[in-house]
Design an enzyme around this catalytic site. Sequence first.
Site, PDB file in Angstrom:
ATOM      1  N   LYS A  10      -3.559   2.869  11.274  1.00  0.00           N
ATOM      2  CA  LYS A  10      -4.549   2.344  10.321  1.00  0.00           C
ATOM      3  C   LYS A  10      -3.880   1.498   9.248  1.00  0.00           C
ATOM      4  O   LYS A  10      -4.415   0.460   8.841  1.00  0.00           O
ATOM      5  CB  LYS A  10      -5.335   3.494   9.703  1.00  0.00           C
ATOM      6  N   LYS A  11      -2.721   1.941   8.759  1.00  0.00           N
ATOM      7  CA  LYS A  11      -2.020   1.170   7.727  1.00  0.00           C
ATOM      8  C   LYS A  11      -1.530  -0.163   8.279  1.00  0.00           C
ATOM      9  O   LYS A  11      -1.639  -1.203   7.611  1.00  0.00           O
ATOM     10  CB  LYS A  11      -0.852   1.990   7.179  1.00  0.00           C
ATOM     11  N   ARG A  29      -7.790  16.001  18.738  1.00  0.00           N
ATOM     12  CA  ARG A  29      -6.685  16.814  18.211  1.00  0.00           C
ATOM     13  C   ARG A  29      -7.208  17.935  17.325  1.00  0.00           C
ATOM     14  O   ARG A  29      -6.674  19.044  17.323  1.00  0.00           O
ATOM     15  CB  ARG A  29      -5.719  15.940  17.414  1.00  0.00           C
ATOM     16  N   THR A  36      -9.209  10.810  -1.088  1.00  0.00           N
ATOM     17  CA  THR A  36      -9.367   9.703  -2.038  1.00  0.00           C
ATOM     18  C   THR A  36     -10.774   9.117  -1.988  1.00  0.00           C
ATOM     19  O   THR A  36     -11.346   8.748  -3.019  1.00  0.00           O
ATOM     20  CB  THR A  36      -8.314   8.616  -1.746  1.00  0.00           C
ATOM     21  N   SER A  74      -1.192   8.223  14.056  1.00  0.00           N
ATOM     22  CA  SER A  74      -2.497   8.248  13.388  1.00  0.00           C
ATOM     23  C   SER A  74      -2.419   7.597  12.017  1.00  0.00           C
ATOM     24  O   SER A  74      -3.228   6.730  11.670  1.00  0.00           O
ATOM     25  CB  SER A  74      -2.975   9.695  13.260  1.00  0.00           C
ATOM     26  N   ASP A  98       0.847  -1.190   0.000  1.00  0.00           N
ATOM     27  CA  ASP A  98       0.000   0.000   0.000  1.00  0.00           C
ATOM     28  C   ASP A  98       0.885   1.244   0.000  1.00  0.00           C
ATOM     29  O   ASP A  98       2.093   1.170   0.239  1.00  0.00           O
ATOM     30  CB  ASP A  98      -0.918  -0.005   1.231  1.00  0.00           C
ATOM     31  N   LYS A  99       0.276   2.397  -0.274  1.00  0.00           N
ATOM     32  CA  LYS A  99       0.954   3.685  -0.160  1.00  0.00           C
ATOM     33  C   LYS A  99       0.081   4.645   0.619  1.00  0.00           C
ATOM     34  O   LYS A  99      -1.139   4.444   0.751  1.00  0.00           O
ATOM     35  CB  LYS A  99       1.312   4.276  -1.525  1.00  0.00           C
ATOM     36  N   HIS A 100       0.713   5.671   1.141  1.00  0.00           N
ATOM     37  CA  HIS A 100      -0.021   6.738   1.820  1.00  0.00           C
ATOM     38  C   HIS A 100       0.598   8.070   1.443  1.00  0.00           C
ATOM     39  O   HIS A 100       1.816   8.215   1.392  1.00  0.00           O
ATOM     40  CB  HIS A 100       0.039   6.573   3.339  1.00  0.00           C
ATOM     41  N   SER A 101      -0.249   9.059   1.148  1.00  0.00           N
ATOM     42  CA  SER A 101       0.197  10.407   0.846  1.00  0.00           C
ATOM     43  C   SER A 101      -0.144  11.321   2.011  1.00  0.00           C
ATOM     44  O   SER A 101      -1.211  11.188   2.626  1.00  0.00           O
ATOM     45  CB  SER A 101      -0.475  10.926  -0.427  1.00  0.00           C
TER      46      SER A 101
END
Length: 434
Positions: A187-188, A168, A120, A183, A80-83
């Site tokens: 989740k990832k 927050r 997304t 955070s 997976d990726k995260h931005s």
Amino acid sequence: MSDARAILGALRRGEQPSDDDLAWFVQGLADGGVTDAQAGAFAMAVCLRGLEEPGRVALTRAMRDSGNILHWDLPGPVLDKHSTGGVGDCVSLVLAPALAACGAFVPMISGRGLGHTGGTLDKMEAIPGLTTALDEARFAEVVRQAGCAIVSASAEIAPADKRLYAVRDVTATVESLDLICASILSKKLAAGLEGLVLDVKLGSGAFMKRHEDARALAEALVSTANAAGCPTQALITDMSQPLAPALGNALEVDVSMQVLTGAAGGRLLEITCALGGALLASGGLAADTTAGEAAIREAITSGRAAEVFGRMVAAMGGPVHFIEDWQRFLPEAPVIREIAAPQDGVITAMDGEALGLAVVHLGGGRQVESDQVDPAVGLSDVVSLGDRVSKGQPLARVHAARESQADAAERAVRAAITFGETAPETPLIHERIG
């Protein structure tokens, strides 16, 4: 036995909490044993005092473990990726099916728009009938069948993060490096990943405007994720201008489909190949990043990635024949007009945050959590840095629900674009971490 007041007192004094203390506090966030006041005090104490790396890793693991952790038995690596967020950033829509076409499985748990950046999930939901709110059984089924799925986190995934993030947001502690890492990664990691690449954005359209801040975040994310057991690397990528020439949910789906069907390329394609190449190499599906980039590019140019995207859309409730005629399915705004350049010159700078906020004010994002997003509005055909334009030539097209909104967006776009003689050269990838 741990105690909230004792943990908060120690944090206030600058003492590092133990792993057990952090696990106890996070469980209290998840099950209500910790009050909102205590949660706010915890967020502020961490923001002001900070956690050392062992504490950041322990907090991330505890937040991951506060809910369900997905487990996979699939004939390929789970990647997976995260931005960290930018404008015109629709990489996920192109990268997820491209990775799947190369033999990976991509259970992508994504988010909605935040501030001036698009989300997304909002982009995916611009496709009629498609739902991103899948239960875990259906989520797993779509990943197995299509190779990828882009969904929202269920209530059972990292519930402590959902509680702490809400606190927050109203206590001015969103920008804590330690809390950002926990955070994002909780989740990832709960998605059961075997490899992760992080796209840390840098520039006027990103949250991180300075290179040193982007590097600090990238290094913290990479070291924390690796210490928590997930092989991770990061690319610091340019966000001095929109990544794609469109901002807005349906408009970014349209651009993504143009890339997936070979009708467009540019920066969006290049960043997708770079991120995907790094992942394929780390997941054992390519000999190195260069070979991985070539494999991602071939999956896109051959049309195999588009076929995967079509299967995913249909499995998530969208049109069965979406990729054959996607523009027919996407919503269109009633007001579309060109924004003319006020002068001759070269585009030398763009305020990406201002462009993103213009889309939010059109209704393409949320100013408060309860706002309904209009999937049709936004900006398209946006000029790029270095383009030479003549007075009267279009800088972009605005897509709006009402003429008055189009007027405001037109003023914002003109104010966000700077003219000059020459544009500075900015690399698409500033740095690789890990």
